[in-house]
Design an enzyme around this catalytic site. Sequence first.
Site, short mmCIF file in Angstrom:
data_model
loop_
_atom_site.label_atom_id
_atom_site.label_comp_id
_atom_site.label_asym_id
_atom_site.label_seq_id
_atom_site.Cartn_x
_atom_site.Cartn_y
_atom_site.Cartn_z
N HIS A 155 28.30 23.40 -51.62
CA HIS A 155 27.40 22.25 -51.74
C HIS A 155 27.82 21.47 -52.97
CE1 HIS A 155 23.58 20.08 -50.95
NE2 HIS A 155 23.67 19.83 -52.23
N CYS A 156 28.22 20.23 -52.77
CA CYS A 156 28.77 19.42 -53.86
C CYS A 156 27.72 18.46 -54.41
CB CYS A 156 29.99 18.63 -53.36
SG CYS A 156 30.77 17.63 -54.65
N PRO A 157 27.32 18.61 -55.68
CA PRO A 157 26.31 17.70 -56.24
C PRO A 157 26.82 16.27 -56.39
CG PRO A 157 27.21 19.13 -57.94
CD PRO A 157 27.74 19.64 -56.65
N ASN A 160 26.06 14.90 -53.10
CA ASN A 160 24.71 15.26 -52.63
C ASN A 160 24.75 15.68 -51.17
OD1 ASN A 160 21.94 15.67 -52.75
ND2 ASN A 160 21.47 13.57 -52.13
N ASN A 161 25.70 16.52 -50.83
CA ASN A 161 25.84 16.94 -49.45
C ASN A 161 26.60 18.26 -49.41
OD1 ASN A 161 25.66 16.87 -46.69
ND2 ASN A 161 27.09 15.17 -46.39
#
Length: 366
Positions: A155-157, A160-161
């Site tokens: 999950h990549c901040p 945001n996905n």
Amino acid sequence: MAPSGPGSVRRRCRRVLYWVPVVFISLLLGWSYYAYAVQLCIVSMENVGEQVVCLIAYHLLFAMFVWSYWKTIFTLPMNPSKEFHLSYAEKELLEREPRGEAHQEVLRRAAKDLPIYTRTMSGAIRYCDRCQLIKPDRCHHCSVCDKCILKMDHHCPWVNNCVGFSNYKFFLLFLAYSLLYCLFIAATDLQYFIKFWTNGLPDTQAKFHIMFLFFAAAMFSVSLSSLFGYHCWLVSKNKSTLEAFRSPVFRHGTDKNGFSLGFSKNMRQVFGDEKKYWLLPIFSSLGDGCSFPTCLVNQDPEQASTPAGLNSTSKNPENHQFPAKPLRESQSHLLTDSQSWTESSTNPGKGKAGMSNPALTMENEA
């Protein structure tokens, strides 16, 4: 309608905060456009030919960067299909019966005909209590999205996905074009950075933008090059970030190269068969994200002198015997030009009938 309580307010606040990194990147990208296109190219460059070349190349990279970034952010992660969800009757059985053999039997029947090869560390079927489904291979539950994601990488901040099967190609292109974007800015801005630093040009408003633009581009180039290089290595080995930290467990045991089919096929699994789409943020990955061909051996097929796993499988079939689960049609063509992975394709009747999995216990996975 139920009134919104404190928990609902907190969830809304978290959703807003999750967009802060994306807004930061967007603002930084907008400023870099102004600093490079206006302050550097139009204001500071005196050679018209240099201006035209730099502006054309810059806008091309800028467009590809924004396009791939947009696709990474707004491409919805894919979730397991309905066949992996338990039926209403099976859910009732799991809730009513005490944990034990009854649960094992329910999962055994539900997973009998599904194309799954991986297990938990204890050898159980990977089951998600939260989503109430049997996890397909390479699928994991994301605590931020609160759902199971097919071929989840992380999950990549910054986007945001969740990065997974549906947008992993877009994420790779986002890293590639952002790296090229920063390298191009640093290379073309260097001579003007030196001139301003040594007072070779008058002290104008452009000085701050040009100097800070070079520092920002150089700094991001270093971090992006290491991240992009790491993901290129993952693609070459057909691994996700989660699988690199914790190797997938198969019926014969842990196998860090279980999904690796060789460099060429690993690349095609992410980027597709048509090379004209490789550099474009257009979905072209092979398969449906629910089933993946496996090399069925404990060795790296890229290091083997013979077709991957052919000798090993024949010498020790019991240690590397997989249940005859059917592969998706969109995935099976990866194996048609090799003799290494013919167990499913040479016996379709057996795959359709399925076979029972080993004795399994239900295990929660974080």
